[in-house]
Write an enzyme that holds these catalytic residues in place. Structure first.
Site, PDB file in Angstrom:
ATOM      1  N   PRO A 156       0.929  -1.073   0.233  1.00 45.78           N
ATOM      2  CA  PRO A 156      -0.046  -0.015   0.070  1.00 45.78           C
ATOM      3  C   PRO A 156       0.792   1.230   0.040  1.00 45.78           C
ATOM      4  CG  PRO A 156       0.183  -0.940   2.324  1.00 45.78           C
ATOM      5  CD  PRO A 156       0.915  -1.825   1.470  1.00 45.78           C
TER       6      PRO A 156
ATOM      7  N   ASP B 233       3.082  -5.527 -14.006  1.00 44.37           N
ATOM      8  CA  ASP B 233       3.501  -6.836 -13.393  1.00 44.37           C
ATOM      9  C   ASP B 233       4.883  -6.601 -13.227  1.00 44.37           C
ATOM     10  OD1 ASP B 233       4.116  -9.364 -12.834  1.00 44.37           O
ATOM     11  OD2 ASP B 233       2.495 -10.304 -14.515  1.00 44.37           O
TER      12      ASP B 233
ATOM     13  N   CYS C 211       7.474 -10.888   3.871  1.00 44.23           N
ATOM     14  CA  CYS C 211       7.249 -11.191   5.072  1.00 44.23           C
ATOM     15  C   CYS C 211       6.913 -12.620   5.566  1.00 44.23           C
ATOM     16  CB  CYS C 211       6.027 -10.151   5.596  1.00 44.23           C
ATOM     17  SG  CYS C 211       4.680 -10.485   4.289  1.00 44.23           S
TER      18      CYS C 211
END
Length: 409
Positions: A246, A291, A362
């Site tokens: 984000p 992409d 992550c």
């Protein structure tokens, strides 16, 4: 009863494989949304131990009744609501839902039996790591195999509630002055490696100077990008944030370094969030829909720095996204690894000679992290590993992996 019905519908969707946050966002405007979210997250965080108790008490049960019992056991164990009120409310809810006297008696009987057996059940749960830590056995096995010295630290770290990290825009306010602002509104915090972590989640409307763009919400482990780049005195002017949504890393770069940033993301909705964050913080970057595994979006200008926060299992964010430990499967990892390699192989061509790539996941799994770096080292020319860092989850942060790579001899 509307709260219970919403929780039932949310969990049915999550158990079918849908993302928890995507499901919950549909109900954000409901008056009792905080309670809905609390119970839903609570059940998923304690999924394995709650289901163990249910399976010890009943042999055959459909999903709808299982969820009603999950709500009941969660509230009996973790809420301040009196036991009789929990049972009465769920008995009434089950009857309103199914209109069957036998079901009403069934829910009543199972929850009362749970209270009779709770000490024995808790004793059994304590002896099994999967139940005690509410982590699937396959994850525990992998963690123990890849990092025996620290695997219990991972399990403990995943059982805290998500921390609330703050990132200050140091171009607008220094840390000392902002901490005084927090003191003025009596928000308690802890400083960890010079990063701010609030003791409890807070509405953004209650955070001083949030709307003015002085601060952002970001996990403190996710703020490590600048630390790594600064530590190695990396110089750059033209940056690609390859999987940017984000927008935390794009904004952090712009808050700290004078540079031009291209923020790329494959999802238009998520890319809009990058624009929202840039606008709130009064920062400028070029956002592109594209992409990262192909070059259709690229203008042929080479980057000095590429931030590649690649798609991954997100296993390092389990406490923030508890549906991961239920819906993520071990076989999924290889698909993420293939995607990660495809992205980095593609991006390598867009990086200038002597430029740097910061690889980020992550994830807690070596296949996506250290093993991937070894594979990339063997399959990319001019590959020079500068540093790699696996951050263990704690009370204050998620688990992230970083690898700083230079393209050069």
């Amino acid at each position: 009863m509307e709260v219970y019905l919403t929780i039932l519908n949310v969990l049915i969707e999550v158990y079918s494989g849908r993302n928890l946050n995507d499901v919950l966002i549909q109900y954000m405007n409901q008056e009792n949304f905080p309670k809905i979210k609390n119970i839903t997250y609570g059940i998923l965080r304690n999924y394995f131990s709650i289901n163990y108790s249910i399976d010890k008490l009943v042999k055959h049960i459909n999903l709808q009744l299982r969820i009603i019992l999950q709500i009941g056991i969660f509230e009996l164990k973790f809420s301040n609501k009196p036991n009789y009120a929990v049972i009465n409310d769920l008995v009434n809810f089950s009857f309103d839902l199914i209109e069957n006297e036998k079901i009403k008696n069934f829910i009543n009987g199972v929850l009362r039996e749970y209270l009779r057996q709770v000490e024995q059940l808790e004793s059994e749960i304590e002896k099994d790591y999967s139940l005690k830590y509410n982590i699937p056995n396959w994850i525990i096995t992998k963690l123990k195999k890849q990092d025996k010295a620290n695997y219990l630290n991972y399990l403990n770290g995943f059982n805290y509630h998500p921390a609330f990290g703050l990132r200050i825009n140091l171009r607008k306010i220094n840390q000392k002055d902002y901490l005084l602002k927090l003191d003025e509104v009596n928000l308690k915090y802890k400083l960890l490696k010079n990063k701010i972590c609030l003791f409890k989640p807070t509405k953004v409307t209650e955070l001083p100077l949030f709307n003015e763009g002085f601060i952002s919400i970001q996990d403190i482990a996710a703020q490590s990008s600048i630390d790594i780049l600064t530590k190695h005195k990396i110089k750059f002017k033209y940056v690609l944030d390859a999987c940017s949504a984000p927008g935390g890393k794009t904004c952090q770069i712009l808050e700290n370094i004078n540079c031009e940033v291209i923020a790329l993301d494959i999802d238009e909705t998520r890319l809009n969030k990058v624009n929202d964050n840039l606008n709130r913080l009064n920062l400028k970057a070029e956002t592109k829909l594209g992409d990262a595994s192909n070059k259709l979006w690229w203008n042929k200008k080479l980057f000095d720095l590429i931030i590649a926060d690649v798609p991954c299992s997100a296993s390092g964010t389990i406490k923030r996204n508890p549906d991961i430990k239920i819906n993520r499967l071990e076989k999924d990892i290889i698909n993420f690894v293939e995607t990660q390699r495809k992205i980095i192989l593609n991006l390598w061509d867009t990086l200038s000679s002597n430029g740097f790539l910061l690889y980020i996941t992550c994830s807690i799994f070596k296949e996506e992290n250290q093993d991937n770096i070894e594979w990339l080292k063997d399959n990319l020319e001019q590959f020079k590993l500068i540093e790699q860092l696996q951050i263990i989850p704690t009370e204050y942060n998620d688990s992230l992996f970083y690898a700083l790579i230079q393209k050069g001899d």
